[in-house]
Design a protein around this motif. Structure first.
Motif, short mmCIF file in Angstrom:
data_model
loop_
_atom_site.label_atom_id
_atom_site.label_comp_id
_atom_site.label_asym_id
_atom_site.label_seq_id
_atom_site.Cartn_x
_atom_site.Cartn_y
_atom_site.Cartn_z
N ASN A 146 0.84 -1.19 0.00
CA ASN A 146 0.00 0.00 0.00
C ASN A 146 0.87 1.25 0.00
N GLN A 147 0.63 2.14 -0.94
CA GLN A 147 1.27 3.44 -0.92
C GLN A 147 0.20 4.49 -0.67
N ASP A 148 0.55 5.50 0.11
CA ASP A 148 -0.41 6.55 0.40
C ASP A 148 0.35 7.82 0.76
N TYR A 149 -0.41 8.91 0.83
CA TYR A 149 0.18 10.19 1.22
C TYR A 149 0.49 10.20 2.71
N GLU A 150 1.55 10.87 3.05
CA GLU A 150 1.88 11.04 4.47
C GLU A 150 0.78 11.85 5.13
N PHE A 151 0.32 11.41 6.29
CA PHE A 151 -0.73 12.17 6.98
C PHE A 151 -0.16 12.91 8.18
N GLN A 152 -0.82 13.96 8.54
CA GLN A 152 -0.40 14.77 9.68
C GLN A 152 -1.20 14.36 10.92
N TRP A 153 -0.49 14.08 12.01
CA TRP A 153 -1.19 13.86 13.27
C TRP A 153 -1.86 15.16 13.70
N PRO A 154 -3.13 15.11 14.09
CA PRO A 154 -3.77 16.34 14.57
C PRO A 154 -3.14 16.81 15.88
N ALA A 155 -3.09 18.10 16.06
CA ALA A 155 -2.50 18.66 17.29
C ALA A 155 -3.17 19.99 17.58
N LEU A 156 -3.22 20.35 18.85
CA LEU A 156 -3.92 21.57 19.25
C LEU A 156 -3.25 22.83 18.73
N HIS A 157 -1.95 22.75 18.39
CA HIS A 157 -1.28 23.96 17.89
C HIS A 157 -1.52 24.18 16.39
N GLU A 158 -2.19 23.22 15.73
CA GLU A 158 -2.48 23.38 14.31
C GLU A 158 -3.63 24.36 14.11
N GLU A 159 -3.77 24.80 12.87
CA GLU A 159 -4.83 25.76 12.54
C GLU A 159 -6.19 25.06 12.55
N GLU A 160 -7.17 25.77 13.05
CA GLU A 160 -8.53 25.22 13.14
C GLU A 160 -9.29 25.51 11.86
N ASP A 161 -10.12 24.53 11.42
CA ASP A 161 -10.95 24.79 10.24
C ASP A 161 -12.38 25.12 10.68
N ASP A 162 -13.31 25.08 9.72
CA ASP A 162 -14.68 25.49 10.05
C ASP A 162 -15.45 24.45 10.86
N GLY A 163 -14.84 23.28 11.05
CA GLY A 163 -15.48 22.28 11.89
C GLY A 163 -16.57 21.47 11.21
N ARG A 164 -16.80 21.72 9.94
CA ARG A 164 -17.81 20.94 9.22
C ARG A 164 -17.21 19.60 8.78
N GLY A 165 -18.04 18.58 8.73
CA GLY A 165 -17.55 17.30 8.25
C GLY A 165 -17.98 16.15 9.14
N PHE A 166 -17.43 14.99 8.82
CA PHE A 166 -17.84 13.75 9.47
C PHE A 166 -16.61 12.95 9.88
N CYS A 167 -16.77 12.07 10.86
CA CYS A 167 -15.70 11.17 11.27
C CYS A 167 -16.32 9.90 11.84
N HIS A 168 -15.59 8.81 11.71
CA HIS A 168 -16.06 7.52 12.22
C HIS A 168 -15.64 7.26 13.66
N GLY A 169 -14.97 8.23 14.29
CA GLY A 169 -14.58 8.07 15.69
C GLY A 169 -15.78 7.79 16.58
N LEU A 170 -15.69 6.77 17.40
CA LEU A 170 -16.75 6.29 18.29
C LEU A 170 -17.94 5.71 17.54
N ARG A 171 -17.83 5.63 16.21
CA ARG A 171 -18.83 4.92 15.42
C ARG A 171 -18.31 3.54 15.03
N ASN A 172 -17.17 3.51 14.36
CA ASN A 172 -16.62 2.19 14.05
C ASN A 172 -15.26 1.97 14.68
N GLN A 173 -14.80 2.91 15.51
CA GLN A 173 -13.54 2.70 16.20
C GLN A 173 -13.49 3.47 17.52
N ALA A 174 -12.64 2.97 18.40
CA ALA A 174 -12.35 3.62 19.68
C ALA A 174 -10.99 3.07 20.12
#
Length: 292
Positions: free
Chosen positions: A198-226
């Motif tokens: 598998n090859q894929d793009y390097e991803f960035q770990w989220p961190a509190l010092h990163e820039e915040e976006d508009d907060g719109r969107g979806f995630c599978h956290g606590l839906r299919n993983q924990a």
């Protein structure tokens, strides 16, 4: 009752490498005891059948990884291990023919990500030797990962680094094609029975010092993983490597209480509205993969 497709059970917060793409944890260095591991399996048994033995840390560093696999099998779990692969020769006797072990993912991009790496051919060779032996003796699934692509992955240095690794794989498996011609970012190419690259793009770990976006969107956290960190902190997803979204601690409360708690419910309800209510989630680029 919720059923999670993936459950991340971190067995150590310690890693033997210092890769550029993986920020080191600021948490206490520790190994999960066999007793606590067993207790955690009992807590999450109603909620999942598949466990992943990492969030941060290198799982093959755990001195009792073989015992953890045996306990997992006794309690009916299938185990996935993601490893940098550098310790495979030292630990292969603890992994071979373990019925709980369903899949192993080898992060081959760790070699170039760690400044102190030496002997690429020996490193890749030891991983390939193990997976050939392991897959011949069991139904183990293997993913060889090169998650180091960039959007402008055109420099000679980047291409050459991956080409060296891919050439070793092509030779070992006697492939009649160049892997780059078949693989696309985010998908896998089968190179042998139950073995994929598998090859894929390097991803960035989220961190509190990163820039915040508009907060719109979806995630599978606590839906299919924990997940549960080594220190007992329950987290909603595998990218909360510091336990910033601290839903509660398994050492002082039951898992069932924790995931029915206010913070957990607010997170899930927020994503039902396509809204990230947690600050860390608003600073997570991975969320954008699921669209608006």
């Amino acid at each position: 009752m919720k059923k999670f497709k993936k459950f991340y059970l971190e067995i150590t917060s310690i890693c033997n490498l210092a890769c550029s793409f993986c920020p080191p944890t600021e948490r206490q260095k520790q190994f999960l005891s066999v007793e606590d591991f067993s207790k955690r399996l009992d807590e999450i048994k109603p909620y999942t059948d598949f466990i992943y033995l990492h969030v941060k840390g290198e799982p093959l560093l755990h001195p009792k990884i073989d015992q953890l696999l045996d306990i997992s099998h006794q309690k009916g779990f299938k185990v996935n291990i993601t490893t940098n692969g550098t310790l495979i020769n030292k630990n292969k006797h603890k992994l071979l023919n373990k019925p709980a072990l369903r899949q192993m993912n080898f992060s081959l991009h760790s070699f170039d990500g760690h400044a102190g790496s030496v002997d690429k051919e020996g490193y890749v060779g030891s991983v390939l030797s193990f997976i050939k032996e392991a897959t011949s003796e069991s139904d183990l699934i293997v993913s060889l990962r090169l998650w180091n692509l960039t959007e402008d992955n055109q420099t000679n240095v980047e291409r050459q680094r991956n080409r060296e690794v891919l050439a070793l794989i092509e030779k070992e498996f006697d492939l009649d094609f160049k892997i780059e011609e078949k693989v696309t970012p985010g998908s896998g190419v089968k190179i042998a029975e139950r073995i994929y690259i598998n090859q894929d793009y390097e991803f960035q770990w989220p961190a509190l010092h990163e820039e915040e976006d508009d907060g719109r969107g979806f995630c599978h956290g606590l839906r299919n993983q924990a997940g549960i960190l080594a220190n007992g902190t329950v987290i909603p997803c595998c990218l909360d490597g510091e336990g910033i979204i601290d839903l509660g601690n398994i050492n002082t409360d039951s898992f069932s209480n924790i995931i029915e708690g206010e913070r957990a419910n607010n997170l899930v309800d927020g994503f039902s509205r396509r809204e990230a209510v947690e600050e860390l989630c608003r600073k997570c680029g991975y969320r954008k993969r699921f669209g608006k």
